[in-house]
Motif scaffolding. Sequence first.
Motif, short mmCIF file in Angstrom:
data_model
loop_
_atom_site.label_atom_id
_atom_site.label_comp_id
_atom_site.label_asym_id
_atom_site.label_seq_id
_atom_site.Cartn_x
_atom_site.Cartn_y
_atom_site.Cartn_z
N LEU A 235 18.62 9.76 20.96
CA LEU A 235 17.79 10.30 19.88
C LEU A 235 18.60 11.26 19.01
CD1 LEU A 235 15.09 10.70 18.46
CD2 LEU A 235 14.55 12.49 20.13
N ALA A 236 19.29 12.19 19.64
CA ALA A 236 20.09 13.16 18.89
C ALA A 236 21.16 12.45 18.07
CB ALA A 236 20.73 14.17 19.83
N LEU A 237 21.82 11.44 18.65
CA LEU A 237 22.84 10.69 17.93
C LEU A 237 22.26 10.03 16.68
CD1 LEU A 237 25.67 9.45 17.67
CD2 LEU A 237 24.89 7.60 19.18
N GLN A 238 21.11 9.40 16.83
CA GLN A 238 20.50 8.70 15.71
C GLN A 238 20.07 9.66 14.60
OE1 GLN A 238 20.53 5.29 15.80
NE2 GLN A 238 20.12 5.54 13.62
N ILE A 239 19.48 10.79 14.98
CA ILE A 239 19.03 11.77 13.99
C ILE A 239 20.21 12.36 13.24
CG2 ILE A 239 17.93 14.02 13.69
CD1 ILE A 239 16.08 13.32 15.99
N LEU A 240 21.25 12.76 13.95
CA LEU A 240 22.42 13.35 13.30
C LEU A 240 23.13 12.34 12.40
CD1 LEU A 240 23.86 15.39 16.33
CD2 LEU A 240 22.63 16.28 14.33
N SER A 241 23.19 11.10 12.83
CA SER A 241 23.81 10.07 12.02
C SER A 241 22.99 9.75 10.78
CB SER A 241 24.00 8.79 12.86
OG SER A 241 24.50 7.74 12.08
N ASN A 242 21.68 9.65 10.95
CA ASN A 242 20.80 9.33 9.81
C ASN A 242 20.85 10.42 8.74
OD1 ASN A 242 20.01 6.98 11.07
ND2 ASN A 242 18.04 7.77 11.77
N ILE B 135 32.93 21.77 12.87
CA ILE B 135 34.05 20.84 13.06
C ILE B 135 33.57 19.42 12.78
CG2 ILE B 135 33.61 20.76 15.56
CD1 ILE B 135 36.60 20.18 15.92
N PRO B 136 34.19 18.70 11.85
CA PRO B 136 33.81 17.30 11.59
C PRO B 136 33.86 16.50 12.88
CG PRO B 136 35.35 18.09 9.93
CD PRO B 136 35.31 19.15 11.00
N THR B 137 32.83 15.69 13.11
CA THR B 137 32.68 15.08 14.43
C THR B 137 32.35 13.60 14.34
OG1 THR B 137 31.90 17.19 15.36
CG2 THR B 137 31.40 15.20 16.60
N MET B 138 33.06 12.81 15.15
CA MET B 138 32.68 11.43 15.44
C MET B 138 31.95 11.45 16.77
SD MET B 138 36.05 9.25 14.34
CE MET B 138 36.73 9.34 12.69
N MET B 139 30.77 10.86 16.79
CA MET B 139 29.89 11.07 17.94
C MET B 139 29.30 9.77 18.45
SD MET B 139 26.75 13.81 18.03
CE MET B 139 27.89 15.17 17.75
N THR B 140 29.18 9.70 19.78
CA THR B 140 28.52 8.58 20.42
C THR B 140 27.63 9.12 21.53
OG1 THR B 140 28.87 6.39 21.41
CG2 THR B 140 30.32 8.18 22.15
N SER B 141 26.96 8.25 22.25
CA SER B 141 26.12 8.67 23.37
C SER B 141 26.68 8.09 24.66
CB SER B 141 24.68 8.20 23.17
OG SER B 141 24.60 6.79 23.16
N ILE B 142 26.58 8.87 25.74
CA ILE B 142 27.03 8.40 27.05
C ILE B 142 25.87 8.37 28.04
CG2 ILE B 142 29.41 9.15 26.70
CD1 ILE B 142 28.82 11.58 28.44
N ALA B 143 24.65 8.64 27.54
CA ALA B 143 23.45 8.61 28.38
C ALA B 143 22.25 8.33 27.49
CB ALA B 143 23.27 9.92 29.14
N ASP B 144 21.21 7.76 28.07
CA ASP B 144 20.03 7.40 27.28
C ASP B 144 19.39 8.60 26.60
OD1 ASP B 144 20.38 4.78 28.00
OD2 ASP B 144 18.86 4.77 29.58
#
Length: 408
Positions: free
Chosen positions: A333-340, A320-329
């Motif tokens: 890392l996962a957010l940055q890797i997936l975005s990169n 599923i195409p996803t727009m993603m953010t983080s809600i905890a520290d």
Amino acid sequence: MRAEINSPSGAKEVNSYGSIPVQLCLLLHVATRLATRNKKIGGKSRPAHMRVVFRTDASTEIGSGHVMRCLTLAHALKESEADISFICSPLPGNQIDRIHNAGFPVNTLNDSGSDADQSHSILIDTKPDWLIVDHYQLDAYWEHAQRQACDQIMVIDDLADRTHDCDLLLDQTYQRKSDEYRQLVPEHCEILTGTHYALLRAEFAQYREHSLSRRQKGTPQAQALQQILITFGGTDPGNMTGQVLHTLGYYPSLPENCKLVVIMGNQAPHIEYVMKISHDFPYPVDILLNVTNMAELMTQSDLCISASGSTSWEAACLGIPTMMTSIADNQLLALQILSNNKLVLKLDPLNISHSLISQLNIVMKDSGTLLPLLSRRFSQICDGLGAQRVTEHLLKSEQVKYSGSNND
């Protein structure tokens, strides 16, 4: 004082043999283990059901993700006839009732002693083959204190920031390398890393083929944006759900027939606010609590807006195409890797409204091309079979140990 025990306890094992020579001690130890674990069937012996105890917690502050992934693994182990129980603290916003409702007994800790001491008291009675620990506040010190009360220890982690005394470690973070843990665990510890081992419920693998097929480029569904799924975990303490809904309410370019599906836990602190702002919304809004059909809801949706926790791997499995953010520290890392890697569209957690509008503008310009592309990329990192693979590792370790004991 002892912890409150809500499940039957097993017999204690004798571990001391006085002044008997070491070699005989070893033989007696093996004999004791076989006597308590094996059943005689048709004149042959086979191992009794594997006993597994999970130590994990949920709360309004830490969320429900640890409990949910432990429940996923617990169900997979139960399919292999393992005997499962949990140890939990009754924190505000805990998921103890949910664990009970899933069919697993829970041993509840209290304030009368340390976590390590109370857990040890429970484990010494249960004598599990595997103790599985999923808890950011527990480390090698706590784990070492349980060594004499269980056979083997597994740790589920995704921080790689502290030492562990365990025999098996799992980190399901995308692109995590085992070398990042090698100095943090004993030399003999087996390390499982990456989304190949992501702990997803069986329903996600079952829906995968259908979900991916409806998103292929050229299909009518791939070009539409008829349903948006919004989910920020079981508690969402920062009310990211409310911020996203508020922004979408003023966004003028969504299709007229677009529907919003909001997923929340029934103990989320901002449910009333979310329900209030959804009343006079320009689009239909369904608010669903404690859902048990997430895979079905994701499959029916064309876009997901979520946090970069365990939901990431569920969304990836279904493409599923996803727009993603983080809600905890721990999600950064996962957010940055997936975005990169251009697998998701990143939303800035410090400016969610502005980044959400910017990403929606990009999607609306060419949804028929961008959404299938995101789906194809994202779906390649997770097939939904991780829980079965981890279960196989646990069972294999038991079989090897049992075989070694027989050889002795």
